[in-house]
Design an enzyme around this catalytic site. Sequence first.
Site, mmCIF file in Angstrom:
data_model
loop_
_atom_site.group_PDB
_atom_site.id
_atom_site.type_symbol
_atom_site.label_atom_id
_atom_site.label_comp_id
_atom_site.label_asym_id
_atom_site.label_seq_id
_atom_site.Cartn_x
_atom_site.Cartn_y
_atom_site.Cartn_z
ATOM 1 N N CYS A 83 -0.955 2.521 16.327
ATOM 2 C CA CYS A 83 -1.828 3.570 16.865
ATOM 3 C C CYS A 83 -1.342 3.955 18.260
ATOM 4 O O CYS A 83 -0.600 3.209 18.913
ATOM 5 C CB CYS A 83 -3.265 3.041 16.920
ATOM 6 S SG CYS A 83 -4.478 4.240 17.543
ATOM 7 N N HIS B 179 -15.016 2.793 -1.789
ATOM 8 C CA HIS B 179 -14.035 1.816 -1.309
ATOM 9 C C HIS B 179 -12.991 2.447 -0.392
ATOM 10 O O HIS B 179 -11.919 1.884 -0.193
ATOM 11 C CB HIS B 179 -13.366 1.115 -2.494
ATOM 12 C CG HIS B 179 -14.324 0.276 -3.281
ATOM 13 N ND1 HIS B 179 -14.055 -0.191 -4.548
ATOM 14 C CD2 HIS B 179 -15.574 -0.179 -2.983
ATOM 15 C CE1 HIS B 179 -15.099 -0.901 -4.992
ATOM 16 N NE2 HIS B 179 -16.018 -0.897 -4.059
ATOM 17 N N TYR C 139 0.814 -1.214 0.000
ATOM 18 C CA TYR C 139 0.000 0.000 0.000
ATOM 19 C C TYR C 139 0.850 1.267 0.000
ATOM 20 O O TYR C 139 0.459 2.282 -0.584
ATOM 21 C CB TYR C 139 -0.986 -0.011 1.178
ATOM 22 C CG TYR C 139 -2.254 -0.734 0.815
ATOM 23 C CD1 TYR C 139 -3.293 -0.089 0.152
ATOM 24 C CD2 TYR C 139 -2.388 -2.095 1.069
ATOM 25 C CE1 TYR C 139 -4.431 -0.769 -0.226
ATOM 26 C CE2 TYR C 139 -3.530 -2.786 0.689
ATOM 27 C CZ TYR C 139 -4.551 -2.108 0.044
ATOM 28 O OH TYR C 139 -5.685 -2.786 -0.352
ATOM 29 N N ASP D 63 -7.960 7.011 -4.736
ATOM 30 C CA ASP D 63 -6.800 7.873 -4.953
ATOM 31 C C ASP D 63 -7.018 9.358 -4.691
ATOM 32 O O ASP D 63 -6.067 10.142 -4.711
ATOM 33 C CB ASP D 63 -6.279 7.687 -6.392
ATOM 34 C CG ASP D 63 -7.395 7.799 -7.428
ATOM 35 O OD1 ASP D 63 -8.210 8.738 -7.343
ATOM 36 O OD2 ASP D 63 -7.435 6.948 -8.331
ATOM 37 N N CYS E 224 -7.350 2.805 12.876
ATOM 38 C CA CYS E 224 -6.901 1.788 13.816
ATOM 39 C C CYS E 224 -7.709 0.512 13.633
ATOM 40 O O CYS E 224 -8.899 0.560 13.294
ATOM 41 C CB CYS E 224 -7.035 2.298 15.250
ATOM 42 S SG CYS E 224 -6.421 1.141 16.495
#
Length: 239
Positions: free
Chosen positions: A143, A115, A64, A100, A123
């Site tokens: 977190c 999405h 990611y 995006d 978290c």
Amino acid sequence: MFEKISNQLKKAEKIVFVTGAGISQESGIPTFRGKDGLWRKYDPMKLATIDAFYEDPKLVWEWYEERRKNILAANPNPGHTAIAELEKYKQVSVLTQNIDGLHQRAGSTRVYELHGSIITIKCTVCDFKDKIVSSFSQLPPLCKCGNMLRPDVVWFGESLPQDVWKSAIEQASSCDVMVVVGTSLAVSPANLLPVYAKQNGATMIEVNIEQTPMSSSMDISLRSSAASTLPVLVSTISE
């Protein structure tokens, strides 16, 4: 054909765009499944799931982070800009499957991210959610509560954010024209959005370089790219 679409757009009070990976690909963002897709040796179905995340959170985060860098380096293309420009003349909403943020960067003000967003994190346990402002010193990031953070995206097998989905249904159910751009709408429940629009009697327009399973149910289907087609259509409305 363009004149017919232009007339429909001119008559419409409310126009809803449903957008997918095709419009982002024109900004240089690789798709999941294309031959030039990111991390081709990995199966996205095995990376973009909650199970994959808990099995190897560092790998999923690396994937990611790579995608996020590509996205932040990209710019909205003329297709994104044309949709934003249309707000000067019509009530416009964008229901996007993309994560995006390019529609917002182009200037669109009513964007519903079905999405989620790769620009935000949340978290895995508490209610913490925030935008990513820089690279992380460690992966997976943690977190303040001590639990892992994750990308704020909808993974395969997860439900859409219910508030966003409810709003998307309301937008689809009240539009005069729905323009489906750069998506085959193969993923449920987004593929239901044209159904809601049709029930309202909306004119259905598709802009896609390839034929899709949705093409036969459209009133008008254009085999062309968003970046080349949408600016021309919007310019006819502003005349």
